[in-house]
Write an enzyme that holds these catalytic residues in place. Structure first.
Site, PDB file in Angstrom:
ATOM      1  N   CYS A  53       0.813  -1.225   0.000  1.00  0.00           N
ATOM      2  CA  CYS A  53       0.000   0.000   0.000  1.00  0.00           C
ATOM      3  C   CYS A  53       0.850   1.281   0.000  1.00  0.00           C
ATOM      4  O   CYS A  53       0.542   2.238  -0.712  1.00  0.00           O
ATOM      5  CB  CYS A  53      -0.946  -0.001   1.195  1.00  0.00           C
ATOM      6  SG  CYS A  53      -0.233  -0.704   2.685  1.00  0.00           S
ATOM      7  N   HIS A  86      -3.055   6.193   4.583  1.00  0.00           N
ATOM      8  CA  HIS A  86      -1.618   6.266   4.849  1.00  0.00           C
ATOM      9  C   HIS A  86      -1.093   7.630   4.382  1.00  0.00           C
ATOM     10  O   HIS A  86      -1.471   8.111   3.298  1.00  0.00           O
ATOM     11  CB  HIS A  86      -0.858   5.195   4.056  1.00  0.00           C
ATOM     12  CG  HIS A  86      -1.032   3.793   4.566  1.00  0.00           C
ATOM     13  ND1 HIS A  86      -1.803   3.463   5.651  1.00  0.00           N
ATOM     14  CD2 HIS A  86      -0.484   2.632   4.116  1.00  0.00           C
ATOM     15  CE1 HIS A  86      -1.734   2.144   5.853  1.00  0.00           C
ATOM     16  NE2 HIS A  86      -0.949   1.621   4.934  1.00  0.00           N
TER      17      HIS A  86
HETATM   18  N1  LIG Z   1      -4.972  -3.503   4.407  1.00  0.00           N
HETATM   19  C1  LIG Z   1      -4.155  -2.944   3.534  1.00  0.00           C
HETATM   20  O1  LIG Z   1      -3.951  -1.705   3.508  1.00  0.00           O
HETATM   21  C2  LIG Z   1      -3.474  -3.786   2.521  1.00  0.00           C
HETATM   22  C3  LIG Z   1      -2.794  -3.162   1.496  1.00  0.00           C
HETATM   23  C4  LIG Z   1      -2.132  -3.929   0.555  1.00  0.00           C
HETATM   24  C5  LIG Z   1      -2.175  -5.295   0.667  1.00  0.00           C
HETATM   25  N2  LIG Z   1      -2.838  -5.885   1.694  1.00  0.00           N
HETATM   26  C6  LIG Z   1      -2.856  -7.352   1.744  1.00  0.00           C
HETATM   27  O2  LIG Z   1      -4.160  -7.829   1.490  1.00  0.00           O
HETATM   28  C7  LIG Z   1      -4.383  -9.035   2.191  1.00  0.00           C
HETATM   29  C8  LIG Z   1      -5.625  -8.925   3.040  1.00  0.00           C
HETATM   30  O3  LIG Z   1      -5.492  -7.859   3.947  1.00  0.00           O
HETATM   31  P1  LIG Z   1      -6.722  -7.323   4.820  1.00  0.00           P
HETATM   32  O4  LIG Z   1      -6.239  -6.062   5.399  1.00  0.00           O
HETATM   33  O5  LIG Z   1      -7.978  -7.341   4.050  1.00  0.00           O
HETATM   34  O6  LIG Z   1      -6.800  -8.484   5.970  1.00  0.00           O
HETATM   35  P2  LIG Z   1      -8.049  -8.893   6.886  1.00  0.00           P
HETATM   36  O7  LIG Z   1      -8.964  -7.757   7.087  1.00  0.00           O
HETATM   37  O8  LIG Z   1      -7.447  -9.543   8.082  1.00  0.00           O
HETATM   38  O9  LIG Z   1      -8.828 -10.020   6.023  1.00  0.00           O
HETATM   39  C9  LIG Z   1      -8.241 -11.256   5.745  1.00  0.00           C
HETATM   40  C10 LIG Z   1      -9.125 -12.021   4.776  1.00  0.00           C
HETATM   41  O10 LIG Z   1      -8.460 -13.242   4.428  1.00  0.00           O
HETATM   42  C11 LIG Z   1      -9.341 -14.325   4.688  1.00  0.00           C
HETATM   43  N3  LIG Z   1      -8.596 -15.515   5.101  1.00  0.00           N
HETATM   44  C12 LIG Z   1      -7.833 -15.696   6.194  1.00  0.00           C
HETATM   45  N4  LIG Z   1      -7.366 -16.968   6.230  1.00  0.00           N
HETATM   46  C13 LIG Z   1      -7.853 -17.591   5.144  1.00  0.00           C
HETATM   47  C14 LIG Z   1      -7.744 -18.910   4.630  1.00  0.00           C
HETATM   48  N5  LIG Z   1      -7.034 -19.855   5.250  1.00  0.00           N
HETATM   49  N6  LIG Z   1      -8.379 -19.189   3.473  1.00  0.00           N
HETATM   50  C15 LIG Z   1      -9.107 -18.261   2.821  1.00  0.00           C
HETATM   51  N7  LIG Z   1      -9.266 -17.003   3.266  1.00  0.00           N
HETATM   52  C16 LIG Z   1      -8.633 -16.671   4.411  1.00  0.00           C
HETATM   53  C17 LIG Z   1     -10.219 -13.852   5.810  1.00  0.00           C
HETATM   54  O11 LIG Z   1     -11.388 -14.651   5.827  1.00  0.00           O
HETATM   55  P3  LIG Z   1     -12.165 -14.967   7.204  1.00  0.00           P
HETATM   56  O12 LIG Z   1     -12.939 -13.714   7.550  1.00  0.00           O
HETATM   57  O13 LIG Z   1     -13.022 -16.120   6.841  1.00  0.00           O
HETATM   58  O14 LIG Z   1     -11.113 -15.281   8.233  1.00  0.00           O
HETATM   59  C18 LIG Z   1     -10.475 -12.416   5.355  1.00  0.00           C
HETATM   60  O15 LIG Z   1     -11.461 -12.407   4.356  1.00  0.00           O
HETATM   61  C19 LIG Z   1      -3.086  -9.292   2.976  1.00  0.00           C
HETATM   62  O16 LIG Z   1      -2.265 -10.129   2.194  1.00  0.00           O
HETATM   63  C20 LIG Z   1      -2.467  -7.922   3.084  1.00  0.00           C
HETATM   64  O17 LIG Z   1      -1.085  -7.979   3.242  1.00  0.00           O
HETATM   65  C21 LIG Z   1      -3.507  -5.172   2.615  1.00  0.00           C
END
Ligand SMILES: NC(=O)c1ccc[n+]([C@@H]2O[C@H](COP(=O)([O-])OP(=O)(O)OC[C@H]3O[C@@H](n4cnc5c(N)ncnc54)[C@H](OP(=O)(O)O)[C@@H]3O)[C@@H](O)[C@H]2O)c1
EC number: 1.2.1.11
Length: 343
Positions: free
Chosen positions: A132, A246
């Site tokens: 990000c 950010h």
């Molecule tokens: N947040 C940011 O600013 C940002 C920016 C760039 C990239 N990212 C990347 O994007 C990804 C998600 O981030 P987020 O912030 O959205 O995280 P989050 O809010 O914690 O959400 C995680 C998601 O992944 C799912 N998940 C977890 N374990 C899983 C499994 N074993 N199989 C299938 N689905 C699973 C969760 O489903 P459940 O609800 O069922 O657990 C939920 O839908 C990460 O790789 C992060 O590094 C995030």
């Protein structure tokens, strides 16, 4: 005919934004699947202004055959298992985790910066979305680099807790509440290494041998891959008690002279950038004002008198949008225009 799109991690911060953005931008979908872990199977997700609903499917039983695009936002662990499966079943993966970003045969794309690199997706059927903090920075740097060639960037970030997922937002909320409405002892920090409420933490992701953190390393190597391998980047990444958005303070050294006025003129016209730069009280952008928006906002453009050809600026963006979900949907749009040609 439109696309069949699976959103993997649909219950998370980024996944939910992906669904909203697909609806907002009227991405030509014939069908959308919301996919997450077995914990969420069968729960209902509402998205878009009209409150469309989807039942969440279990990733463990999901067959990607016949699906055109999978937008992954599920973290590196599950992605390592399911992204290659999706790719081998003929579905193009656009991944938000850091897993594939630096693989030489996986394109790392910010559509305003390096759209042509997407053509390499056929090697693995996987396209990576940057970190990000990198995404918003390269959107602001690209038009300035085209004009005056950047030699070096020093960046300090002020990163919101939503960058650490739902759990990061919950931790800031709970700590803040327990300070104002104490019921017993405040819980020990779980997601962050120290108390985040009313504090700042100069540590994101794991430490590396040279004393930098992996988040800082990502900004260095991803900027080189997306924009120019010759650009030197020095980053300090800091978590701040902001829910979404950010911010970054950039100090940029150019090869050629570039005045603050000319840089402002260039940024005013640059794709994906919104210049808000009045030298008066409130004449700049703060994270709260960029939430729900797709632009990379730039403010406080000024010359740096301590080096030759130096500029300083302030840059803010919604990390869940340009930093993740929006960039991923823009990649899907680019893929559609250049390659898949449906819709
Ligand atoms: N947040 C940011 O600013 C940002 C920016 C760039 C990239 N990212 C990347 O994007 C990804 C998600 O981030 P987020 O912030 O959205 O995280 P989050 O809010 O914690 O959400 C995680 C998601 O992944 C799912 N998940 C977890 N374990 C899983 C499994 N074993 N199989 C299938 N689905 C699973 C969760 O489903 P459940 O609800 O069922 O657990 C939920 O839908 C990460 O790789 C992060 O590094 C995030």
């Amino acid at each position: 005919m439109g696309y069949r799109v699976a959103v993997v991690g649909a219950t998370g911060n980024v996944g939910r934004e992906m669904l909203n953005i697909l609806a907002e931008r009227e991405f030509p979908c014939d069908e959308i699947a919301a996919v997450a872990s077995p914990r969420s199977t069968g729960t209902e997700i509402e998205y878009g202004e009209s409150g469309r609903k989807l039942k969440v499917k279990n990733i463990e039983h999901f067959d990607f055959t016949g699906w055109d695009i999978a937008l992954f936002a599920a973290g590196s662990g599950p992605t390592a298992i399911y992204a290659p499966k999706a790719a081998s079943q003929g579905c193009v993966v656009i991944d938000n985790s850091s897993l594939y970003r630096m693989e030489p045969d996986v394109p790392l794309i910010v559509p305003e910066v390096n759209p042509e690199a997407i053509d390499g997706y056929t090697a693995r059927n996987i396209i990576a979305n940057p970190n990000c903090s990198t995404a918003q920075m390269v959107v602001a740097l690209k038009p300035l680099h085209d004009r005056a060639k950047i030699k070096r960037v020093i960046v300090s970030t002020y990163q919101s807790v939503s960058g650490a997922g739902k759990a990061g937002m919950d931790e800031l909320f709970e700590q803040t509440r327990s300070i104002f409405m104490p019921v017993g002892e405040m819980n020990e920090p779980q997601k962050f290494t120290k108390q985040i409420a009313f504090n700042v933490i100069p540590h994101i992701d794991v430490f590396l041998d040279d004393g930098s953190t992996k988040e800082e390393w990502k900004m260095v190597v991803e900027t080189k891959k997306i924009l120019d391998p010759k650009i030197k980047v020095q980053a300090t990444c800091v978590r701040v008690p902001v829910f979404v958005g950010h911010s970054e303070s950039l100090n940029i050294e150019f090869e050629k002279e570039l005045s603050a006025t000319e840089a402002q003129d260039i940024l005013r016209e640059a794709p994906g950038v919104m210049l808000v730069d009045k030298r008066e009280n409130g004449g700049y952008i703060t994270p709260i004002e960029c939430v729900g928006d797709g632009a990379t906002y730039v403010s406080r453009v000024r010359e740096d008198p301590t080096i030759d050809n130096g500029l300083a600026l302030w840059c803010v963006s919604d990390n869940l949008r340009k930093g993740a979900a929006l960039n991923a949907v823009q990649i899907a749009e680019l893929l559609g225009r250049r390659h898949l040609k449906k819709g």
